[in-house]
Design a protein around this motif. Structure first.
Motif, PDB file in Angstrom:
ATOM      1  N   GLU A 117       0.828  -1.206   0.000  1.00 16.20           N
ATOM      2  CA  GLU A 117       0.000   0.000   0.000  1.00 16.20           C
ATOM      3  C   GLU A 117       0.863   1.258   0.000  1.00 16.20           C
ATOM      4  O   GLU A 117       0.545   2.235  -0.696  1.00 16.20           O
ATOM      5  N   THR A 118       1.944   1.236   0.744  1.00 12.60           N
ATOM      6  CA  THR A 118       2.840   2.398   0.793  1.00 12.60           C
ATOM      7  C   THR A 118       3.395   2.727  -0.583  1.00 12.60           C
ATOM      8  O   THR A 118       3.436   3.899  -0.987  1.00 12.60           O
ATOM      9  N   PHE A 119       3.809   1.692  -1.309  1.00 13.57           N
ATOM     10  CA  PHE A 119       4.441   1.897  -2.611  1.00 13.57           C
ATOM     11  C   PHE A 119       3.491   1.637  -3.777  1.00 13.57           C
ATOM     12  O   PHE A 119       3.927   1.611  -4.929  1.00 13.57           O
ATOM     13  N   GLN A 120       2.198   1.453  -3.460  1.00 16.61           N
ATOM     14  CA  GLN A 120       1.166   1.236  -4.479  1.00 16.61           C
ATOM     15  C   GLN A 120       1.613   0.167  -5.482  1.00 16.61           C
ATOM     16  O   GLN A 120       1.614   0.377  -6.695  1.00 16.61           O
ATOM     17  N   THR A 121       1.989  -0.966  -4.916  1.00 18.78           N
ATOM     18  CA  THR A 121       2.498  -2.099  -5.690  1.00 18.78           C
ATOM     19  C   THR A 121       1.653  -3.329  -5.381  1.00 18.78           C
ATOM     20  O   THR A 121       1.489  -3.684  -4.208  1.00 18.78           O
ATOM     21  N   PRO A 122       1.077  -3.986  -6.384  1.00 17.72           N
ATOM     22  CA  PRO A 122       0.206  -5.139  -6.109  1.00 17.72           C
ATOM     23  C   PRO A 122       0.950  -6.294  -5.461  1.00 17.72           C
ATOM     24  O   PRO A 122       2.109  -6.570  -5.780  1.00 17.72           O
ATOM     25  N   LEU A 123       0.263  -6.962  -4.529  1.00 12.33           N
ATOM     26  CA  LEU A 123       0.784  -8.133  -3.835  1.00 12.33           C
ATOM     27  C   LEU A 123      -0.140  -9.305  -4.125  1.00 12.33           C
ATOM     28  O   LEU A 123      -1.340  -9.242  -3.837  1.00 12.33           O
ATOM     29  N   PHE A 124       0.409 -10.388  -4.678  1.00 13.11           N
ATOM     30  CA  PHE A 124      -0.361 -11.585  -5.002  1.00 13.11           C
ATOM     31  C   PHE A 124      -0.052 -12.664  -3.954  1.00 13.11           C
ATOM     32  O   PHE A 124       1.097 -13.071  -3.798  1.00 13.11           O
ATOM     33  N   TYR A 125      -1.122 -13.126  -3.281  1.00 10.90           N
ATOM     34  CA  TYR A 125      -0.991 -14.054  -2.151  1.00 10.90           C
ATOM     35  C   TYR A 125      -1.721 -15.353  -2.475  1.00 10.90           C
ATOM     36  O   TYR A 125      -2.882 -15.320  -2.912  1.00 10.90           O
ATOM     37  N   GLY A 126      -1.082 -16.509  -2.254  1.00  8.65           N
ATOM     38  CA  GLY A 126      -1.657 -17.766  -2.697  1.00  8.65           C
ATOM     39  C   GLY A 126      -1.809 -18.838  -1.649  1.00  8.65           C
ATOM     40  O   GLY A 126      -1.778 -20.025  -1.987  1.00  8.65           O
ATOM     41  N   MET A 127      -1.994 -18.465  -0.372  1.00  9.15           N
ATOM     42  CA  MET A 127      -2.085 -19.462   0.697  1.00  9.15           C
ATOM     43  C   MET A 127      -3.388 -19.327   1.489  1.00  9.15           C
ATOM     44  O   MET A 127      -4.054 -18.298   1.440  1.00  9.15           O
ATOM     45  N   ASP A 128      -3.709 -20.396   2.254  1.00  9.56           N
ATOM     46  CA  ASP A 128      -4.839 -20.353   3.172  1.00  9.56           C
ATOM     47  C   ASP A 128      -4.669 -19.186   4.138  1.00  9.56           C
ATOM     48  O   ASP A 128      -3.554 -18.870   4.547  1.00  9.56           O
ATOM     49  N   TYR A 129      -5.783 -18.583   4.524  1.00 12.03           N
ATOM     50  CA  TYR A 129      -5.703 -17.595   5.598  1.00 12.03           C
ATOM     51  C   TYR A 129      -7.081 -17.433   6.222  1.00 12.03           C
ATOM     52  O   TYR A 129      -8.052 -18.079   5.817  1.00 12.03           O
ATOM     53  N   GLU A 130      -7.207 -16.548   7.194  1.00 11.74           N
ATOM     54  CA  GLU A 130      -8.397 -16.475   8.038  1.00 11.74           C
ATOM     55  C   GLU A 130      -9.530 -15.639   7.468  1.00 11.74           C
ATOM     56  O   GLU A 130     -10.617 -15.561   8.042  1.00 11.74           O
ATOM     57  N   GLY A 131      -9.326 -14.978   6.306  1.00  9.99           N
ATOM     58  CA  GLY A 131     -10.384 -14.201   5.677  1.00  9.99           C
ATOM     59  C   GLY A 131     -10.456 -12.761   6.142  1.00  9.99           C
ATOM     60  O   GLY A 131      -9.831 -12.344   7.127  1.00  9.99           O
ATOM     61  N   GLN A 132     -11.234 -11.957   5.382  1.00 11.07           N
ATOM     62  CA  GLN A 132     -11.554 -10.563   5.706  1.00 11.07           C
ATOM     63  C   GLN A 132     -10.348  -9.626   5.717  1.00 11.07           C
ATOM     64  O   GLN A 132     -10.346  -8.616   6.423  1.00 11.07           O
ATOM     65  N   HIS A 133      -9.329  -9.947   4.949  1.00  7.59           N
ATOM     66  CA  HIS A 133      -8.220  -9.012   4.756  1.00  7.59           C
ATOM     67  C   HIS A 133      -8.285  -8.529   3.314  1.00  7.59           C
ATOM     68  O   HIS A 133      -8.060  -9.306   2.379  1.00  7.59           O
ATOM     69  N   THR A 134      -8.623  -7.282   3.117  1.00  4.53           N
ATOM     70  CA  THR A 134      -8.764  -6.751   1.766  1.00  4.53           C
ATOM     71  C   THR A 134      -8.001  -5.449   1.612  1.00  4.53           C
ATOM     72  O   THR A 134      -7.811  -4.694   2.569  1.00  4.53           O
ATOM     73  N   SER A 135      -7.566  -5.228   0.393  1.00  2.71           N
ATOM     74  CA  SER A 135      -6.860  -3.994   0.040  1.00  2.71           C
ATOM     75  C   SER A 135      -6.879  -3.880  -1.480  1.00  2.71           C
ATOM     76  O   SER A 135      -6.910  -4.904  -2.178  1.00  2.71           O
ATOM     77  N   ARG A 136      -6.845  -2.682  -1.970  1.00  2.28           N
ATOM     78  CA  ARG A 136      -6.733  -2.496  -3.419  1.00  2.28           C
ATOM     79  C   ARG A 136      -5.481  -3.195  -3.945  1.00  2.28           C
ATOM     80  O   ARG A 136      -5.461  -3.684  -5.080  1.00  2.28           O
ATOM     81  N   TYR A 137      -4.452  -3.268  -3.119  1.00  2.00           N
ATOM     82  CA  TYR A 137      -3.163  -3.783  -3.584  1.00  2.00           C
ATOM     83  C   TYR A 137      -2.909  -5.236  -3.174  1.00  2.00           C
ATOM     84  O   TYR A 137      -1.791  -5.724  -3.313  1.00  2.00           O
ATOM     85  N   LEU A 138      -3.947  -5.932  -2.694  1.00  2.74           N
ATOM     86  CA  LEU A 138      -3.799  -7.327  -2.286  1.00  2.74           C
ATOM     87  C   LEU A 138      -4.751  -8.206  -3.079  1.00  2.74           C
ATOM     88  O   LEU A 138      -5.951  -7.924  -3.162  1.00  2.74           O
ATOM     89  N   VAL A 139      -4.219  -9.303  -3.656  1.00  5.13           N
ATOM     90  CA  VAL A 139      -5.020 -10.290  -4.375  1.00  5.13           C
ATOM     91  C   VAL A 139      -4.824 -11.634  -3.691  1.00  5.13           C
ATOM     92  O   VAL A 139      -3.691 -12.101  -3.536  1.00  5.13           O
ATOM     93  N   CYS A 140      -5.924 -12.277  -3.262  1.00  8.34           N
ATOM     94  CA  CYS A 140      -5.849 -13.514  -2.484  1.00  8.34           C
ATOM     95  C   CYS A 140      -6.431 -14.704  -3.253  1.00  8.34           C
ATOM     96  O   CYS A 140      -7.642 -14.781  -3.453  1.00  8.34           O
ATOM     97  N   TYR A 141      -5.572 -15.610  -3.663  1.00 12.27           N
ATOM     98  CA  TYR A 141      -5.985 -16.909  -4.196  1.00 12.27           C
ATOM     99  C   TYR A 141      -5.916 -17.858  -3.006  1.00 12.27           C
ATOM    100  O   TYR A 141      -4.967 -18.609  -2.833  1.00 12.27           O
TER     101      TYR A 141
END
Length: 392
Positions: A117-141
Protein backbone atom coordinates in the motif's frame (compact mmCIF):
# COMPACT_ATOMS: atom_id res chain seq x y z
CA UNK A 1 34.01 7.59 -58.14
CA UNK A 2 33.94 3.83 -57.49
CA UNK A 3 35.93 4.25 -54.24
CA UNK A 4 33.54 6.97 -53.04
CA UNK A 5 30.50 4.79 -53.79
CA UNK A 6 31.97 1.90 -51.86
CA UNK A 7 32.79 4.22 -48.95
CA UNK A 8 29.23 5.63 -48.87
CA UNK A 9 27.78 2.11 -48.88
CA UNK A 10 30.03 1.12 -46.00
CA UNK A 11 28.99 4.19 -44.01
CA UNK A 12 25.30 3.41 -44.57
CA UNK A 13 25.80 -0.24 -43.55
CA UNK A 14 27.81 0.76 -40.49
CA UNK A 15 25.12 3.25 -39.42
CA UNK A 16 22.42 0.63 -39.86
CA UNK A 17 24.45 -1.86 -37.84
CA UNK A 18 25.05 0.66 -35.06
CA UNK A 19 21.38 1.65 -35.05
CA UNK A 20 20.36 -2.00 -34.82
CA UNK A 21 22.86 -2.89 -32.10
CA UNK A 22 22.07 0.19 -30.03
CA UNK A 23 18.30 -0.48 -29.89
CA UNK A 24 17.78 -1.68 -26.33
CA UNK A 25 15.84 -4.82 -25.57
CA UNK A 26 12.55 -4.10 -23.79
CA UNK A 27 13.19 -4.23 -20.05
CA UNK A 28 11.85 -7.21 -18.13
CA UNK A 29 8.78 -6.99 -15.94
CA UNK A 30 10.00 -7.95 -12.50
CA UNK A 31 8.05 -9.84 -9.85
CA UNK A 32 9.49 -9.97 -6.33
CA UNK A 33 8.84 -13.27 -4.55
CA UNK A 34 9.11 -13.18 -0.75
CA UNK A 35 8.58 -16.73 0.50
CA UNK A 36 9.79 -19.05 3.30
CA UNK A 37 12.31 -21.27 1.52
CA UNK A 38 13.78 -22.46 4.83
CA UNK A 39 12.20 -23.08 8.21
CA UNK A 40 8.84 -24.39 9.42
CA UNK A 41 6.75 -23.39 6.40
CA UNK A 42 9.40 -24.07 3.76
CA UNK A 43 7.37 -26.90 2.20
CA UNK A 44 4.78 -24.31 1.15
CA UNK A 45 7.28 -21.65 0.08
CA UNK A 46 9.33 -24.04 -2.05
CA UNK A 47 6.23 -25.35 -3.80
CA UNK A 48 4.96 -21.81 -4.37
CA UNK A 49 8.25 -20.80 -5.95
CA UNK A 50 8.29 -23.77 -8.31
CA UNK A 51 4.73 -23.10 -9.45
CA UNK A 52 5.41 -19.41 -10.07
CA UNK A 53 8.66 -20.09 -11.94
CA UNK A 54 6.96 -22.67 -14.17
CA UNK A 55 4.29 -20.14 -15.15
CA UNK A 56 6.91 -17.47 -15.85
CA UNK A 57 8.92 -19.87 -18.02
CA UNK A 58 5.83 -20.82 -20.02
CA UNK A 59 4.73 -17.21 -20.50
CA UNK A 60 8.22 -16.13 -21.56
CA UNK A 61 8.48 -19.00 -24.04
CA UNK A 62 5.19 -17.78 -25.55
CA UNK A 63 6.52 -14.24 -26.06
CA UNK A 64 6.03 -12.70 -22.63
CA UNK A 65 3.49 -10.03 -21.73
CA UNK A 66 3.05 -6.95 -23.92
CA UNK A 67 6.24 -7.95 -25.71
CA UNK A 68 8.28 -8.08 -22.52
CA UNK A 69 9.72 -11.00 -20.57
CA UNK A 70 8.89 -11.69 -16.93
CA UNK A 71 11.59 -12.09 -14.30
CA UNK A 72 11.29 -13.48 -10.76
CA UNK A 73 13.53 -12.01 -8.06
CA UNK A 74 13.51 -14.23 -4.97
CA UNK A 75 13.99 -13.64 -1.26
CA UNK A 76 13.71 -16.11 1.65
CA UNK A 77 11.78 -14.47 4.50
CA UNK A 78 11.99 -17.56 6.78
CA UNK A 79 8.38 -16.82 7.87
CA UNK A 80 9.67 -13.69 9.61
CA UNK A 81 7.42 -10.57 9.29
CA UNK A 82 10.37 -8.18 9.82
CA UNK A 83 12.33 -9.86 7.02
CA UNK A 84 9.20 -9.80 4.86
CA UNK A 85 9.05 -6.02 5.22
CA UNK A 86 12.78 -5.57 4.65
CA UNK A 87 12.85 -7.69 1.50
CA UNK A 88 9.62 -6.21 0.12
CA UNK A 89 10.97 -2.68 0.47
CA UNK A 90 14.28 -3.72 -1.07
CA UNK A 91 12.58 -5.35 -4.04
CA UNK A 92 10.34 -2.35 -4.72
CA UNK A 93 12.85 0.43 -4.07
CA UNK A 94 16.11 -1.07 -5.34
CA UNK A 95 14.94 -3.56 -7.96
CA UNK A 96 11.81 -1.69 -9.09
CA UNK A 97 9.66 -4.81 -9.12
CA UNK A 98 6.27 -4.28 -10.71
CA UNK A 99 4.56 -6.69 -8.31
CA UNK A 100 5.14 -8.74 -5.18
CA UNK A 101 4.34 -12.43 -4.68
CA UNK A 102 3.99 -14.18 -1.31
CA UNK A 103 4.34 -14.73 1.62
CA UNK A 104 2.85 -17.75 3.54
CA UNK A 105 1.99 -16.73 7.12
CA UNK A 106 -0.72 -14.21 7.98
CA UNK A 107 1.58 -12.03 10.07
CA UNK A 108 3.96 -11.70 7.13
CA UNK A 109 1.06 -11.04 4.75
CA UNK A 110 -0.25 -8.16 6.88
CA UNK A 111 3.29 -6.74 7.04
CA UNK A 112 3.83 -7.04 3.28
CA UNK A 113 0.42 -5.54 2.52
CA UNK A 114 1.46 -2.36 4.34
CA UNK A 115 4.52 -2.16 2.09
CA UNK A 116 2.35 -2.81 -0.98
CA UNK A 117 0.00 0.00 0.00
CA UNK A 118 2.84 2.40 0.79
CA UNK A 119 4.44 1.90 -2.61
CA UNK A 120 1.17 1.24 -4.48
CA UNK A 121 2.50 -2.10 -5.69
CA UNK A 122 0.21 -5.14 -6.11
CA UNK A 123 0.78 -8.13 -3.84
CA UNK A 124 -0.36 -11.59 -5.00
CA UNK A 125 -0.99 -14.05 -2.15
CA UNK A 126 -1.66 -17.77 -2.70
CA UNK A 127 -2.09 -19.46 0.70
CA UNK A 128 -4.84 -20.35 3.17
CA UNK A 129 -5.70 -17.60 5.60
CA UNK A 130 -8.40 -16.47 8.04
CA UNK A 131 -10.38 -14.20 5.68
CA UNK A 132 -11.55 -10.56 5.71
CA UNK A 133 -8.22 -9.01 4.76
CA UNK A 134 -8.76 -6.75 1.77
CA UNK A 135 -6.86 -3.99 0.04
CA UNK A 136 -6.73 -2.50 -3.42
CA UNK A 137 -3.16 -3.78 -3.58
CA UNK A 138 -3.80 -7.33 -2.29
CA UNK A 139 -5.02 -10.29 -4.38
CA UNK A 140 -5.85 -13.51 -2.48
CA UNK A 141 -5.99 -16.91 -4.20
CA UNK A 142 -6.83 -18.40 -0.83
CA UNK A 143 -8.99 -20.91 0.92
CA UNK A 144 -10.62 -19.05 3.80
CA UNK A 145 -12.88 -20.48 6.56
CA UNK A 146 -16.01 -20.50 4.38
CA UNK A 147 -14.25 -22.71 1.84
CA UNK A 148 -13.63 -25.65 4.12
CA UNK A 149 -14.93 -25.25 7.66
CA UNK A 150 -18.61 -24.99 6.80
CA UNK A 151 -18.57 -28.03 4.44
CA UNK A 152 -16.41 -30.21 6.72
CA UNK A 153 -18.10 -29.72 10.11
CA UNK A 154 -21.51 -31.13 9.07
CA UNK A 155 -19.74 -33.92 7.18
CA UNK A 156 -17.94 -34.97 10.37
CA UNK A 157 -21.07 -34.67 12.51
CA UNK A 158 -23.00 -36.87 10.08
CA UNK A 159 -20.28 -39.43 9.43
CA UNK A 160 -18.08 -39.53 12.56
CA UNK A 161 -19.25 -37.75 15.72
CA UNK A 162 -20.52 -34.43 17.02
CA UNK A 163 -17.59 -33.90 19.44
CA UNK A 164 -14.52 -31.86 18.51
CA UNK A 165 -11.10 -30.88 19.85
CA UNK A 166 -9.13 -28.02 18.25
CA UNK A 167 -5.34 -27.83 18.37
CA UNK A 168 -3.17 -25.38 16.45
CA UNK A 169 -0.31 -22.94 16.37
CA UNK A 170 -0.49 -19.82 18.53
CA UNK A 171 -0.76 -17.18 15.82
CA UNK A 172 -3.38 -15.35 13.76
CA UNK A 173 -4.60 -18.00 11.30
CA UNK A 174 -5.17 -20.87 13.79
CA UNK A 175 -6.89 -18.55 16.28
CA UNK A 176 -9.32 -17.24 13.66
CA UNK A 177 -9.86 -20.74 12.29
CA UNK A 178 -10.64 -21.98 15.78
CA UNK A 179 -13.26 -19.26 16.22
CA UNK A 180 -14.94 -20.23 12.95
CA UNK A 181 -14.80 -23.96 13.72
CA UNK A 182 -16.43 -23.36 17.10
CA UNK A 183 -19.10 -21.18 15.51
CA UNK A 184 -19.88 -23.82 12.88
CA UNK A 185 -19.92 -26.70 15.38
CA UNK A 186 -22.37 -24.79 17.58
CA UNK A 187 -24.58 -23.97 14.58
CA UNK A 188 -24.78 -27.68 13.76
CA UNK A 189 -25.51 -28.70 17.36
CA UNK A 190 -22.10 -30.23 17.95
CA UNK A 191 -19.77 -29.71 20.90
CA UNK A 192 -16.20 -28.38 21.08
CA UNK A 193 -14.73 -30.14 24.10
CA UNK A 194 -11.32 -28.50 24.08
CA UNK A 195 -9.26 -25.82 22.35
CA UNK A 196 -5.57 -25.10 22.76
CA UNK A 197 -2.67 -23.47 20.95
CA UNK A 198 1.03 -24.19 20.92
CA UNK A 199 4.31 -22.45 20.20
CA UNK A 200 6.50 -23.46 17.26
CA UNK A 201 9.02 -26.25 17.77
CA UNK A 202 7.43 -28.17 20.65
CA UNK A 203 9.15 -31.54 20.85
CA UNK A 204 6.78 -33.61 22.99
CA UNK A 205 3.02 -33.62 22.34
CA UNK A 206 2.08 -36.41 24.75
CA UNK A 207 0.54 -34.01 27.32
CA UNK A 208 -1.71 -32.74 24.51
CA UNK A 209 -2.72 -36.29 23.58
CA UNK A 210 -3.63 -36.98 27.20
CA UNK A 211 -5.90 -33.94 27.27
CA UNK A 212 -7.53 -34.97 23.99
CA UNK A 213 -8.08 -38.46 25.39
CA UNK A 214 -9.64 -37.16 28.59
CA UNK A 215 -11.91 -34.73 26.69
CA UNK A 216 -13.81 -37.55 25.01
CA UNK A 217 -13.72 -35.79 21.61
CA UNK A 218 -13.80 -37.99 18.50
CA UNK A 219 -12.79 -35.36 15.92
CA UNK A 220 -9.46 -33.50 16.05
CA UNK A 221 -9.22 -30.30 14.03
CA UNK A 222 -5.46 -29.93 13.59
CA UNK A 223 -4.18 -26.50 12.51
CA UNK A 224 -0.48 -27.32 12.67
CA UNK A 225 0.99 -27.33 9.16
CA UNK A 226 4.62 -28.01 8.30
CA UNK A 227 7.36 -29.72 10.29
CA UNK A 228 5.62 -29.55 13.67
CA UNK A 229 2.57 -31.15 12.13
CA UNK A 230 4.72 -34.04 10.91
CA UNK A 231 6.07 -34.57 14.42
CA UNK A 232 2.60 -34.32 15.97
CA UNK A 233 1.08 -36.92 13.64
CA UNK A 234 4.00 -39.31 14.09
CA UNK A 235 3.70 -39.16 17.88
CA UNK A 236 -0.10 -39.31 17.82
CA UNK A 237 -0.24 -42.66 16.06
CA UNK A 238 1.90 -44.13 18.86
CA UNK A 239 -0.46 -42.95 21.61
CA UNK A 240 -3.28 -45.14 22.90
CA UNK A 241 -6.49 -43.10 22.93
CA UNK A 242 -8.63 -46.20 23.56
CA UNK A 243 -10.87 -45.05 20.73
CA UNK A 244 -10.59 -43.90 17.12
CA UNK A 245 -9.86 -40.20 16.59
CA UNK A 246 -10.71 -38.69 13.21
CA UNK A 247 -8.05 -36.13 12.29
CA UNK A 248 -8.68 -33.23 9.93
CA UNK A 249 -5.29 -31.66 9.15
CA UNK A 250 -5.71 -28.22 7.60
CA UNK A 251 -3.21 -27.39 4.81
CA UNK A 252 -2.07 -31.04 4.64
CA UNK A 253 -1.00 -31.78 1.08
CA UNK A 254 1.03 -34.23 -0.99
CA UNK A 255 4.30 -33.25 0.73
CA UNK A 256 3.04 -35.15 3.80
CA UNK A 257 3.45 -38.39 1.84
CA UNK A 258 7.22 -37.86 1.67
CA UNK A 259 7.57 -36.85 5.31
CA UNK A 260 5.39 -39.36 7.15
CA UNK A 261 4.86 -43.12 7.08
CA UNK A 262 1.53 -44.70 6.20
CA UNK A 263 0.72 -45.57 9.79
CA UNK A 264 0.92 -41.90 10.79
CA UNK A 265 -1.14 -40.71 7.83
CA UNK A 266 -3.77 -43.35 7.11
CA UNK A 267 -7.26 -41.95 7.56
CA UNK A 268 -6.25 -38.29 7.95
CA UNK A 269 -8.64 -35.94 6.14
CA UNK A 270 -7.75 -32.67 4.42
CA UNK A 271 -9.76 -30.19 2.33
CA UNK A 272 -8.05 -28.31 -0.49
CA UNK A 273 -8.84 -26.59 -3.77
CA UNK A 274 -6.37 -28.80 -5.65
CA UNK A 275 -5.14 -32.39 -5.50
CA UNK A 276 -2.61 -33.71 -8.00
CA UNK A 277 -4.73 -36.86 -8.37
CA UNK A 278 -7.77 -34.98 -9.74
CA UNK A 279 -8.92 -36.52 -13.00
CA UNK A 280 -9.42 -33.53 -15.27
CA UNK A 281 -7.50 -32.06 -18.19
CA UNK A 282 -6.43 -28.85 -16.41
CA UNK A 283 -4.96 -30.72 -13.45
CA UNK A 284 -3.23 -33.45 -15.41
CA UNK A 285 -1.76 -30.97 -17.91
CA UNK A 286 -0.37 -28.90 -15.05
CA UNK A 287 1.03 -31.94 -13.25
CA UNK A 288 2.64 -33.19 -16.48
CA UNK A 289 4.27 -29.81 -17.23
CA UNK A 290 5.41 -29.46 -13.63
CA UNK A 291 7.11 -32.85 -13.65
CA UNK A 292 8.66 -32.25 -17.05
CA UNK A 293 10.23 -29.14 -15.54
CA UNK A 294 11.22 -30.48 -12.10
CA UNK A 295 11.50 -34.24 -12.58
CA UNK A 296 9.15 -37.22 -12.73
CA UNK A 297 9.22 -37.64 -8.95
CA UNK A 298 8.41 -33.99 -8.22
CA UNK A 299 5.65 -33.48 -5.65
CA UNK A 300 2.83 -31.22 -6.91
CA UNK A 301 0.65 -29.41 -4.38
CA UNK A 302 -2.07 -26.79 -4.05
CA UNK A 303 0.62 -24.20 -3.24
CA UNK A 304 2.33 -25.02 -6.55
CA UNK A 305 -0.97 -24.59 -8.39
CA UNK A 306 -2.17 -21.40 -6.70
CA UNK A 307 1.09 -19.54 -7.38
CA UNK A 308 1.21 -20.86 -10.94
CA UNK A 309 -2.31 -19.56 -11.51
CA UNK A 310 -1.55 -16.23 -9.82
CA UNK A 311 1.22 -15.51 -12.33
CA UNK A 312 -1.18 -16.26 -15.19
CA UNK A 313 -3.87 -14.03 -13.65
CA UNK A 314 -1.23 -11.31 -13.27
CA UNK A 315 -0.26 -11.69 -16.95
CA UNK A 316 -3.89 -11.66 -18.09
CA UNK A 317 -4.68 -8.49 -16.14
CA UNK A 318 -1.57 -6.77 -17.48
CA UNK A 319 -2.49 -7.73 -21.03
CA UNK A 320 -5.99 -6.35 -20.54
CA UNK A 321 -4.55 -3.13 -19.13
CA UNK A 322 -2.66 -2.72 -22.40
CA UNK A 323 0.40 -1.16 -20.82
CA UNK A 324 2.82 -1.79 -17.97
CA UNK A 325 0.97 0.35 -15.46
CA UNK A 326 0.23 -0.83 -11.91
CA UNK A 327 -3.02 1.03 -11.38
CA UNK A 328 -4.45 0.04 -14.76
CA UNK A 329 -3.46 -3.56 -14.15
CA UNK A 330 -5.22 -3.53 -10.76
CA UNK A 331 -8.32 -2.02 -12.38
CA UNK A 332 -8.33 -4.90 -14.88
CA UNK A 333 -8.02 -7.65 -12.26
CA UNK A 334 -11.76 -8.26 -11.55
CA UNK A 335 -12.31 -9.18 -15.20
CA UNK A 336 -9.53 -11.77 -15.35
CA UNK A 337 -10.19 -15.49 -15.28
CA UNK A 338 -8.66 -18.89 -16.01
CA UNK A 339 -10.13 -22.17 -17.25
CA UNK A 340 -13.77 -23.00 -17.94
CA UNK A 341 -16.79 -24.74 -16.45
CA UNK A 342 -16.50 -26.16 -12.95
CA UNK A 343 -12.79 -25.26 -12.82
CA UNK A 344 -13.19 -21.61 -13.82
CA UNK A 345 -11.34 -19.13 -11.62
CA UNK A 346 -12.31 -15.45 -11.65
CA UNK A 347 -10.86 -12.61 -9.60
CA UNK A 348 -13.77 -11.01 -7.74
CA UNK A 349 -14.28 -7.35 -6.89
CA UNK A 350 -12.93 -8.06 -3.39
CA UNK A 351 -9.78 -9.57 -4.98
CA UNK A 352 -10.65 -13.06 -3.73
CA UNK A 353 -11.55 -16.13 -5.78
CA UNK A 354 -14.41 -18.63 -5.69
CA UNK A 355 -12.75 -22.04 -5.52
CA UNK A 356 -13.74 -25.62 -6.30
CA UNK A 357 -13.14 -27.52 -3.06
CA UNK A 358 -12.49 -31.20 -2.41
CA UNK A 359 -12.24 -33.43 0.64
CA UNK A 360 -9.27 -35.78 0.46
CA UNK A 361 -8.01 -38.64 2.59
CA UNK A 362 -4.57 -40.19 3.04
CA UNK A 363 -4.58 -43.95 2.58
CA UNK A 364 -1.90 -46.46 1.59
CA UNK A 365 0.63 -43.79 0.65
CA UNK A 366 -1.81 -41.89 -1.55
CA UNK A 367 -3.89 -38.75 -1.16
CA UNK A 368 -7.22 -39.27 -2.89
CA UNK A 369 -10.37 -37.19 -3.24
CA UNK A 370 -13.30 -38.80 -1.45
CA UNK A 371 -15.84 -36.02 -1.93
CA UNK A 372 -16.27 -32.99 -4.17
CA UNK A 373 -17.53 -30.05 -2.13
CA UNK A 374 -18.44 -27.95 -5.18
CA UNK A 375 -17.51 -24.37 -5.95
CA UNK A 376 -17.55 -22.42 -2.70
CA UNK A 377 -18.33 -18.71 -2.97
CA UNK A 378 -17.70 -16.84 0.29
CA UNK A 379 -19.37 -13.47 0.88
CA UNK A 380 -17.58 -10.33 -0.24
CA UNK A 381 -14.66 -10.05 2.18
CA UNK A 382 -15.00 -6.25 2.23
CA UNK A 383 -18.49 -6.57 3.69
CA UNK A 384 -19.56 -6.59 7.34
CA UNK A 385 -21.71 -9.62 6.46
CA UNK A 386 -18.66 -11.76 5.73
CA UNK A 387 -19.54 -14.04 8.63
CA UNK A 388 -22.41 -15.43 6.61
CA UNK A 389 -21.62 -18.43 4.45
CA UNK A 390 -22.83 -18.95 0.92
CA UNK A 391 -22.27 -22.12 -1.10
CA UNK A 392 -23.08 -22.78 -4.76
Amino acid sequence: MQVKKIFNCCVVSLMALLSSSCTPEPSKIKIGAVLPLTGTFSIYGQQALKGAQLAIDEINESGGVLGRQLELIIRDNQTNPAKSVKFSRELVQQYQVFSLLGPVSSASRYAMTEVAETFQTPLFYGMDYEGQHTSRYLVCYSTIPEHYIEPIVPYLINNVSDTFYIFGYDYIWPHRMSERITQSVNQHNGKVLGTEFTAFGVGNYHPVFERIKQSGADNLMLILPGGDGFSFLTQMKQFDFERDIQIVAFAADETYLNNLDDESLNGVLTALHFFSSLDNQVTQSFVSNYRNRYGEDAVVTYSSKSHYDLVYLFADALSQAGEVDKEKMINALPSTSLYQGGLKLTVRQDHHIDLPMYLGQFKDHKLKVIKSLGIISPPDQRSSTADEQTEH
